[in-house]
Every structure is written in C-alpha cells, then in structure tokens.
Design an enzyme around this catalytic site. Structure first.
Site, PDB file in Angstrom:
ATOM      1  CE  LYS A 184      -2.886 -10.530 -16.799  1.00  0.00           C
ATOM      2  NZ  LYS A 184      -3.496 -10.871 -18.146  1.00  0.00           N
TER       3      LYS A 184
ATOM      4  CG  ASP B 123       0.209 -15.253 -19.356  1.00  0.00           C
ATOM      5  OD1 ASP B 123       0.461 -16.209 -18.945  1.00  0.00           O
ATOM      6  OD2 ASP B 123       0.613 -14.360 -20.534  1.00  0.00           O
TER       7      ASP B 123
END
Length: 332
Positions: free
Chosen positions: A200, A218
């Site tokens: 991420k 996320d």
C-alpha cells in the site's frame, strides 16, 4: 308417453337449483383467485425498486431528480457489465473530485514515504501537523538515520504507536542511506524491502512521487469496492489484483484517490450519506445509509467549513500553472 305436468315443474326447479349452486361455486372460486392475485400484488409492491437521486453532487444540489433503479445489480451481472459499471463509477467520481490527490503534505519522495508510514492508525491531518517539525529537524535520510530515537519519538508521539513508527522511519532512512545512496527507489520490489513499507505504502509513493500507476488498497478502498460488488475478496493483494483487472493501468492511481476521497467524505463505514451520493443509481448498496437528501447532507465530511474535497493548503506539487492552489470542489 306424456309426462305429468307436476313432474315436469319439479324437474325444472331442480335444474335451476343446480345451476344456481354451480354459479355460486364459480363466483367463490373467482373471489379466492382474486384474493391470491391481491396477495401476489402486495408481495410485488414490497419488492418495488428503490428511488434514488439520478445525479446528485456532493453538496446535494442535484438531488432533486429521481431515477428508479434496482436495489441490487442483476445476480448474473456479466463481466462486461461489471467493467462498464465500475468504470462509469470512476468517471462520475472524477467529476465530483476533480482535484483528488494524496492528502499527505510532501515535497519529495523521502518525505512522502515517511509520511505514509506515519499515517498508519491515524489521520492524514494529524500526520500533516506532525511532519513539519520532523522534516525541519531531519530533512534527509542521513539526518533521520543518525537521529536520537528518543527525540524522534517525542516528535511522533501525537501520531500514536510512536515507538514502532520511530523504529520504522529511522530503519527505512538507514536502509536508504546504506543501500540506495540516500535516494528513494522507484521500483516496487525495492520499496517493499524498506522497514515499515508494504505494498500500500509502495504504491502511494510510486503513483504520486514517480508517476507510476498503482492501486492503494487502504481501509476505505477495501470497504467501497466490496460495497459496490466489484470484488468479494478480503485480502488486500487479491483485491488489488481483481480491481486492477477492471481498469486500464493508467487509471490506477487516480482511481485510488477517487475511491478514498469518496470513502472519507460521503460513503462512510457506519452511516453512508446515500441521499447525497453522486453514484447512487450505480450502487448496489444504496439504502444502507441515510437516503433523505437533507439528512444525508449533514453526514458529509467538510473540511474547515469548505466544500467536500477542498484543499486549503495543497503541497507545492499541487499548485497550478500560475503558482496558485487549485480551486476547491464547487468553486467557480
């Protein structure tokens, strides 16, 4: 042979009685059938499609029009239909959030990777309030790698988990100095080797510091893509793979911004503002939140009294050609 008149009258009377009984039975059956039809109609009414705003904007200015859509997309939605619906949602969100961008303040790749690591379990606003002091005292990887851990911890305390975060940012700074000459690498394989950096964080850096497409999975992104029935996966890596297959690679970074901004401002986890949602006609989860436009408007997340999506202090990289901040959503 002649039949007595009395017998003939009795026969006629019996036939008439049978006809009346048959007619009553037919009427009763018809009433019962009508009743069954009425029950079926009532059931059909209960399954009537939900009325949602045809094209609402984030400030509910367009919520007056109403369009009837199914509460859920067809169970047998084809792959082609899914791709078209997903891409249309992204286009609609691009109109609502034309200035969507990373909400972490940064001036270079080093600041972005550090800020992204610090954003875990806290808000971007809190990180933006903390990093100026950190970067003023430790502007380069060399400076942060050689810092006193206790001093760094004190600066990072407001972000939560400050001891673990201090270890991560000092560790990644040391790795940058020792392995990459103090420069943040621009490849996924190298970024994920840095302490505290996962896929991420790596995609945030690649997409926004190097212009290389990536999907940022996320918590907001995970919640919304499942709510929209783009995927049923729960593992971030599998979500990334399935969503990536729905869009051209060139769309990945902006798609991430659009989805995350929508999740932060409108499609909240506990109570989505369905009545103020710009993609209500395309959303299979419409109705999970508040559908009344006025009530939904109160659920929108505004920033310091501005419009949803307004950026009061954009980073230098977000200035327009004239050196001025891009206008907020809804301005002009």
């Amino acid at each position: 042979m002649k039949t007595p008149a009395g017998k003939t009258a009795a026969g006629e009377k019996t036939a008439a009685k049978k006809a009346t009984t048959k007619k009553a039975a037919a009427t009763k059956a018809g009433t019962k059938k009508a009743g069954a039809t009425s029950v079926t109609t009532k059931k059909a009414i209960k399954k009537k499609p939900v009325a949602v705003p045809e094209k609402a904007t984030a400030d509910v200015k367009g919520a007056s029009g109403v369009k009837t859509v199914a509460a859920k997309p067809p169970a047998a939605e084809s792959r082609t239909a899914l791709v078209r619906r997903a891409r249309r949602i992204n286009r609609e969100l691009a109109e609502v959030f034309p200035y969507a961008h990373p909400e972490l303040d940064f001036d270079n790749p080093f600041q972005l990777v550090v800020a992204t690591v610090l954003s875990a379990q806290t808000t971007d606003l809190r990180v933006n309030q903390t990093t100026p002091a950190l970067f003023a005292k430790y502007p380069t990887p060399e400076d942060l790698a050689a810092a006193n851990p206790e001093e760094v911890e004190e600066i990072l305390r407001p972000t939560g988990f400050f001891r673990a975060k201090t270890k991560s940012v000092m560790g990644l700074s040391k790795a940058l100095v020792e392995n990459y000459g103090g420069e943040v690498p621009g490849r996924l394989e190298e970024l994920v080797k840095l302490p505290g950096v996962g896929r991420k964080t790596a995609f945030v850096v690649l997409g926004n510091a190097f212009g290389r497409p990536g999907i940022t999975v996320d918590t907001h992104f995970q919640r919304l893509v499942r709510r929209w029935q783009w995927t049923e996966q729960t593992d971030p890596d599998k979500i990334e793979a399935e969503i990536g297959a729905l869009f051209p690679k060139s769309d990945w970074t902006d798609l991430s911004h659009h989805v995350i901004w929508h999740g932060r401002r409108i499609c909240h986890a506990r109570k989505p503002a369905c009545g103020a949602c710009p993609i209500a006609p395309l959303c299979p989860a419409y109705g999970e939140g508040e559908t009344d436009p006025e009530k939904a408007k109160k659920l929108l997340k505004y920033e310091k009294g501005g419009f949803p999506g307004q950026r009061l202090n954009p980073p230098k990289s977000y200035l327009d050609a004239g050196g001025k901040p891009a206008p907020p959503l809804g301005a002009g």
